[in-house]
Design a protein around this motif. Structure first.
Motif, PDB file in Angstrom:
ATOM      1  N   ARG A  62      -5.677   7.734  -0.974  1.00 14.63           N
ATOM      2  CA  ARG A  62      -6.220   6.955  -2.106  1.00 14.63           C
ATOM      3  C   ARG A  62      -5.870   7.617  -3.440  1.00 14.63           C
ATOM      4  NH1 ARG A  62      -9.493   2.662  -0.623  1.00 14.63           N
ATOM      5  NH2 ARG A  62     -10.450   2.786   1.427  1.00 14.63           N
ATOM      6  N   ILE A  63      -4.580   7.750  -3.687  1.00 16.11           N
ATOM      7  CA  ILE A  63      -4.103   8.369  -4.932  1.00 16.11           C
ATOM      8  C   ILE A  63      -4.766   7.745  -6.157  1.00 16.11           C
ATOM      9  CG2 ILE A  63      -1.807   9.174  -4.228  1.00 16.11           C
ATOM     10  CD1 ILE A  63      -0.752   6.401  -5.215  1.00 16.11           C
ATOM     11  N   ALA A  64      -4.814   8.516  -7.233  1.00 16.72           N
ATOM     12  CA  ALA A  64      -5.402   8.028  -8.486  1.00 16.72           C
ATOM     13  C   ALA A  64      -4.595   6.844  -9.013  1.00 16.72           C
ATOM     14  CB  ALA A  64      -5.408   9.146  -9.527  1.00 16.72           C
ATOM     15  N   THR A  65      -5.266   5.938  -9.676  1.00 19.69           N
ATOM     16  CA  THR A  65      -4.613   4.755 -10.220  1.00 19.69           C
ATOM     17  C   THR A  65      -3.481   5.151 -11.182  1.00 19.69           C
ATOM     18  OG1 THR A  65      -6.686   3.548  -9.948  1.00 19.69           O
ATOM     19  CG2 THR A  65      -5.051   2.572 -11.418  1.00 19.69           C
ATOM     20  N   ASN A 115       0.852  -1.200   0.000  1.00 17.43           N
ATOM     21  CA  ASN A 115       0.000   0.000   0.000  1.00 17.43           C
ATOM     22  C   ASN A 115       0.880   1.240   0.000  1.00 17.43           C
ATOM     23  OD1 ASN A 115      -2.261  -1.530   0.143  1.00 17.43           O
ATOM     24  ND2 ASN A 115      -2.870  -0.908   2.210  1.00 17.43           N
ATOM     25  N   PHE A 116       0.592   2.181  -0.889  1.00 17.01           N
ATOM     26  CA  PHE A 116       1.272   3.464  -0.789  1.00 17.01           C
ATOM     27  C   PHE A 116       0.688   4.226   0.387  1.00 17.01           C
ATOM     28  CE2 PHE A 116       2.013   2.335  -5.239  1.00 17.01           C
ATOM     29  CZ  PHE A 116       3.399   2.385  -5.220  1.00 17.01           C
ATOM     30  N   ALA A 117       1.603   4.916   1.109  1.00 17.59           N
ATOM     31  CA  ALA A 117       1.192   5.629   2.318  1.00 17.59           C
ATOM     32  C   ALA A 117       1.916   6.963   2.367  1.00 17.59           C
ATOM     33  CB  ALA A 117       1.533   4.798   3.552  1.00 17.59           C
ATOM     34  N   THR A 118       1.448   7.833   3.262  1.00 19.41           N
ATOM     35  CA  THR A 118       2.121   9.115   3.469  1.00 19.41           C
ATOM     36  C   THR A 118       2.783   9.110   4.851  1.00 19.41           C
ATOM     37  OG1 THR A 118       0.266  10.103   2.277  1.00 19.41           O
ATOM     38  CG2 THR A 118       1.818  11.628   3.355  1.00 19.41           C
ATOM     39  N   ALA A 148       2.259   9.775  -1.864  1.00 22.07           N
ATOM     40  CA  ALA A 148       2.746   8.391  -1.805  1.00 22.07           C
ATOM     41  C   ALA A 148       4.255   8.378  -1.604  1.00 22.07           C
ATOM     42  CB  ALA A 148       2.350   7.661  -3.081  1.00 22.07           C
ATOM     43  N   ASN A 149       4.685   8.755  -0.383  1.00 28.05           N
ATOM     44  CA  ASN A 149       6.133   8.832  -0.151  1.00 28.05           C
ATOM     45  C   ASN A 149       6.674   7.650   0.665  1.00 28.05           C
ATOM     46  OD1 ASN A 149       5.078   9.496   2.291  1.00 28.05           O
ATOM     47  ND2 ASN A 149       6.171  11.435   2.521  1.00 28.05           N
ATOM     48  N   MET A 150       5.863   6.634   0.865  1.00 22.25           N
ATOM     49  CA  MET A 150       6.325   5.418   1.570  1.00 22.25           C
ATOM     50  C   MET A 150       5.414   4.258   1.172  1.00 22.25           C
ATOM     51  SD  MET A 150       8.236   3.563   3.346  1.00 22.25           S
ATOM     52  CE  MET A 150       9.591   4.702   3.564  1.00 22.25           C
ATOM     53  N   VAL A 151       5.868   3.022   1.471  1.00 25.94           N
ATOM     54  CA  VAL A 151       5.022   1.848   1.236  1.00 25.94           C
ATOM     55  C   VAL A 151       4.867   1.055   2.527  1.00 25.94           C
ATOM     56  CG1 VAL A 151       5.544   1.617  -1.226  1.00 25.94           C
ATOM     57  CG2 VAL A 151       7.007   0.474   0.453  1.00 25.94           C
ATOM     58  N   LEU A 152       3.717   0.420   2.656  1.00 26.35           N
ATOM     59  CA  LEU A 152       3.457  -0.496   3.773  1.00 26.35           C
ATOM     60  C   LEU A 152       3.206  -1.870   3.163  1.00 26.35           C
ATOM     61  CD1 LEU A 152       1.020   1.795   5.813  1.00 26.35           C
ATOM     62  CD2 LEU A 152       3.506   1.527   6.096  1.00 26.35           C
ATOM     63  N   LEU A 153       3.872  -2.876   3.723  1.00 25.85           N
ATOM     64  CA  LEU A 153       3.815  -4.217   3.125  1.00 25.85           C
ATOM     65  C   LEU A 153       3.106  -5.180   4.063  1.00 25.85           C
ATOM     66  CD1 LEU A 153       7.536  -4.172   1.950  1.00 25.85           C
ATOM     67  CD2 LEU A 153       5.521  -3.952   0.468  1.00 25.85           C
ATOM     68  N   ARG A 154       2.273  -6.027   3.493  1.00 23.84           N
ATOM     69  CA  ARG A 154       1.675  -7.075   4.334  1.00 23.84           C
ATOM     70  C   ARG A 154       1.319  -8.311   3.517  1.00 23.84           C
ATOM     71  NH1 ARG A 154      -4.269  -5.914   5.032  1.00 23.84           N
ATOM     72  NH2 ARG A 154      -4.705  -4.119   3.726  1.00 23.84           N
ATOM     73  N   GLY A 155       1.090  -9.402   4.245  1.00 19.87           N
ATOM     74  CA  GLY A 155       0.675 -10.632   3.593  1.00 19.87           C
ATOM     75  C   GLY A 155       1.762 -11.246   2.719  1.00 19.87           C
ATOM     76  N   PHE A 156       3.015 -11.237   3.205  1.00 17.87           N
ATOM     77  CA  PHE A 156       4.104 -11.884   2.462  1.00 17.87           C
ATOM     78  C   PHE A 156       3.826 -13.377   2.307  1.00 17.87           C
ATOM     79  CE2 PHE A 156       6.455  -8.154   3.858  1.00 17.87           C
ATOM     80  CZ  PHE A 156       7.328  -7.912   2.803  1.00 17.87           C
ATOM     81  N   ALA A 157       4.114 -13.909   1.149  1.00 20.17           N
ATOM     82  CA  ALA A 157       4.017 -15.359   0.980  1.00 20.17           C
ATOM     83  C   ALA A 157       4.814 -15.784  -0.234  1.00 20.17           C
ATOM     84  CB  ALA A 157       2.566 -15.784   0.818  1.00 20.17           C
ATOM     85  N   LYS A 158       5.316 -16.996  -0.153  1.00 22.17           N
ATOM     86  CA  LYS A 158       6.006 -17.567  -1.299  1.00 22.17           C
ATOM     87  C   LYS A 158       4.971 -18.283  -2.143  1.00 22.17           C
ATOM     88  CE  LYS A 158      10.277 -19.508  -2.569  1.00 22.17           C
ATOM     89  NZ  LYS A 158      10.279 -20.706  -3.386  1.00 22.17           N
ATOM     90  N   ALA A 217       9.151  13.091  10.436  1.00 27.47           N
ATOM     91  CA  ALA A 217       9.701  12.230  11.479  1.00 27.47           C
ATOM     92  C   ALA A 217       9.560  10.747  11.127  1.00 27.47           C
ATOM     93  CB  ALA A 217       9.002  12.519  12.807  1.00 27.47           C
ATOM     94  N   GLY A 218       9.013  10.460   9.936  1.00 26.43           N
ATOM     95  CA  GLY A 218       8.903   9.069   9.510  1.00 26.43           C
ATOM     96  C   GLY A 218       7.640   8.373   9.997  1.00 26.43           C
ATOM     97  N   ARG A 219       6.728   9.134  10.602  1.00 26.97           N
ATOM     98  CA  ARG A 219       5.496   8.525  11.096  1.00 26.97           C
ATOM     99  C   ARG A 219       4.433   8.475  10.004  1.00 26.97           C
ATOM    100  NH1 ARG A 219       6.195  12.363  16.048  1.00 26.97           N
ATOM    101  NH2 ARG A 219       5.635  13.759  14.329  1.00 26.97           N
ATOM    102  N   VAL A 220       3.682   7.385   9.981  1.00 25.93           N
ATOM    103  CA  VAL A 220       2.614   7.239   8.993  1.00 25.93           C
ATOM    104  C   VAL A 220       1.504   8.234   9.323  1.00 25.93           C
ATOM    105  CG1 VAL A 220       0.889   5.671   8.001  1.00 25.93           C
ATOM    106  CG2 VAL A 220       3.144   4.787   8.678  1.00 25.93           C
ATOM    107  N   VAL A 221       1.173   9.106   8.379  1.00 25.35           N
ATOM    108  CA  VAL A 221       0.050  10.024   8.631  1.00 25.35           C
ATOM    109  C   VAL A 221      -1.175   9.655   7.797  1.00 25.35           C
ATOM    110  CG1 VAL A 221       1.439  11.981   9.436  1.00 25.35           C
ATOM    111  CG2 VAL A 221       0.997  11.714   6.983  1.00 25.35           C
TER     112      VAL A 221
END
Lengths: 402, 402
Positions: free
Chosen positions: A127-130, A110-113, A221-231, A117-121
């Motif tokens: 919800r940036i445009a596609t 997910n793109f995030a802001t 969209a200056n950071m990413v959040l990652l989840r649901g890693f799987a091989k 200080a590096g905190r997710v705001v």
């Protein structure tokens, strides 16, 4: 049923099986409407089918368990939903028809802001445009470099959602989410959940650090959040398991993706109900298992729009004669899980089910709804047991034991 | 449902769940009465509740299996009754609120009468008065000495029944019963069932020998018979498993004890139905799970007294409006097992069940009894699956899988 035992019983045959799956079909009573969506819908064709079929109720995963679409569908196809509880990243990848290999580790991105200080705001970057998403993903795919023979790919999905794919030898999927799931704190470090995943986790750490630099000038969209890693691993196909040559007809990418994971041929040129049912007719001679997925029942349920969900059910009912005209040997009508309009979301409630074949026991059920089906011949069964029953009705299972 | 998976799905919530458990509720038809206890009882409030709820039947442990109160209750609380099949000794200990530790091995102890040749002539020592039991237990606790840092405690229960507790390091519970279960033969030796229990078995041997000497002058209770040895272990609490802050309201010590084993707060100052239902009202703001136990349905069933069991059911029915006035988010009415008056004992028959919540599917059941509930929306389910379903109806479970 143990898939190994089942596989030994499978015999060749020419019988054709159709699964008509109305996503989120099941409902509960909405007081002001006087019943459930199915109780209120006028479905003369489905009711007539119920009257000459075995009916029952399906438990998608287990009592009280509200399933996501992934486990609910795996269960319908006869795959244990606990064993095949695929990661969110892989589900998203299948949803955009991304061609995965067995060397891939995938995560939902997910793109995030974040602030200075590096905190997710904003966990969704407004919800940036596609289009912005697509531009950023291209940039990331071009610029991310982690070495060690690992290729990094970033693919846009929609709005703030994308997938991250690492492709290389010896990668592992046991990596914890970096999404802190709340705002006001920095993203988490990508930690290895098992020692064998340390290397992959450190590669992900590099990716996150580089991404922060590459996107530093982006307003949102200056950071990413990652989840649901799987091989990604190869699943046994419907062909291997059941000897079925299968076709998936679905308008939504995710369901096409799940179908592809179990080795179905997937039609991609269908866009609405009319085209879906026409595709079933057109391809009927060429396969022996057909999965036709109706998405709108779930969507209208998720919207909490009772009347609109009723309308979708009534529309599907109108297409039923077209299916019956094909004379499938086995016709199953059910859903993957319930999405009661009253709850505006998935729920744990069991699904009404019709199984029609020349060999089904005809019960006393005369109407296709949640309460009527309680009296059906199939009783209350787990979704994962439906496929063996369909195969049996198709005379594609031999006797167990002497 | 795997408790680990379930635990991951649990989310915080404010919804309140009430389990109204009528012990031994289920029955079978008694010819001369014209029905089962529930069919004959006039229960306008329960019937009205059934009419607006999901109904069904609960299998306490498995088809054909008659459960004791221990496994039947563990299953109701969502604990696998096979895994949590606690020893009789521990059940008795919890019943007298004896504070067990994880260093304790416990056995049920019955006072018995042996003759000069050492043969058991009365396995219950003529059901001696509880006062005699208490006096003898004090004496045994004071005089028994086995050394090796092991403390021996003997606690009276009632009449001829007591418990034996060995407290120390490295003790094991795998010891065979000394109760020969018939008269005319001597008590059995306490044998170790596994080699690791040899030391504990030899300590128990010493205890039995010393007891014989200490009690030699008693006219009736001149020996003890031991059974149901088990080591006490800590169970995961309802709080840990489900995030529930739970209150148990029960008049009988054993049910309070079982509740304490799963970490519920236990009220001890309630003595009858009126006080139990009043306690529910009084404490309703302070907890989010309530177990209210009605003992008399089972007791009258055990007596084989059909009419008296009917009367208890009708009395409970009168309290139902008081429960409904609290507006619990989820209300479950059922039993732990069946105790048909016709059988004057526990039985294997499934239990009728009402589950009421804003989100339950309303079925066609209009009367609360064993036969009517067969048509219910919950079908026939295992007791152990009830808790996940209650949590789901309380919206305290998140979605499984993506």
């Amino acid at each position: 049923m143990d898939p190994k035992i089942l596989k030994e019983l499978v015999i060749p045959g020419a019988a054709k099986i159709v699964f008509l799956i109305l996503d989120g079909l099941g409902g509960i009573q909405m007081e002001e409407k006087g019943g459930t969506e199915l109780q209120i819908a006028r479905t003369p064709n489905l009711d007539r089918l119920a009257e000459t079929s075995s009916c029952g109720l399906l438990d998608p995963v287990g009592p009280g368990i509200t399933p996501g679409s992934g486990p609910a569908h795996f269960a319908l196809f006869g795959y244990d939903p606990f064993e095949y509880n695929i990661g969110r990243g892989i589900l998203e990848a299948t949803g955009i028809d991304f061609p995965l290999t067995e060397r891939d580790v995938v995560a939902r991105m997910n793109f995030a802001t974040i602030d200075q200080a590096g905190r997710v705001v904003d966990r969704r970057a407004g919800r940036i445009a596609t289009e912005i998403n697509q531009r950023i993903c291209r940039k990331l795919s071009q610029e991310l470099q982690v070495g060690e023979g690992v290729k990094v790919m970033v693919e846009p999905v929609k709005e703030h959602r994308a997938i991250l794919v690492l492709r290389g030898e010896g990668l592992r999927g046991e990596i914890e989410d970096t999404d802190p799931e709340r705002e006001g704190v920095p993203p988490l470090d990508p930690k290895a959940a098992v020692p064998e995943a340390e290397r992959t986790a450190s590669l992900v750490g590099k990716i996150v650090a580089q991404t922060g630099k590459i996107l530093s000038a982006e307003p949102k969209a200056n950071m990413v959040l990652l989840r649901g890693f799987a091989k990604h691993t190869q699943y046994p196909s419907m062909k291997e398991r059941y000897g079925l040559h299968s076709l998936a007809i679905a308008t939504y990418p995710m369901y096409r993706g799940i179908s592809r994971l179990v080795g179905m041929t997937v039609l991609s040129e269908v866009h609405n109900l009319k085209e879906e049912f026409q595709a079933l007719t057109d391809h009927f001679p060429d396969y022996d298992f057909f999965y036709l997925h109706v998405k709108q029942t779930d969507s209208r349920g998720e919207d909490g729009n009772f009347d609109a969900k009723v309308a979708v059910i009534e529309e599907v009912d109108q297409y039923l004669p077209q299916v019956l005209a094909l004379k499938p040997d086995v016709l199953v009508v059910t859903g993957d899980h319930s999405t009661p309009a009253k709850m505006a979301g998935h729920s744990w409630h069991p699904l009404p089910l019709i199984l029609h074949s020349k060999y089904c026991l005809i019960d006393a059920v005369k109407k296709f709804d949640e309460v009527s089906c309680l009296g059906g011949a199939l009783g209350r069964m787990r979704s994962v047991d439906l496929m063996p029953l369909a195969l049996a009705n198709a005379r594609r299972l031999s006797k167990f034991g002497a």
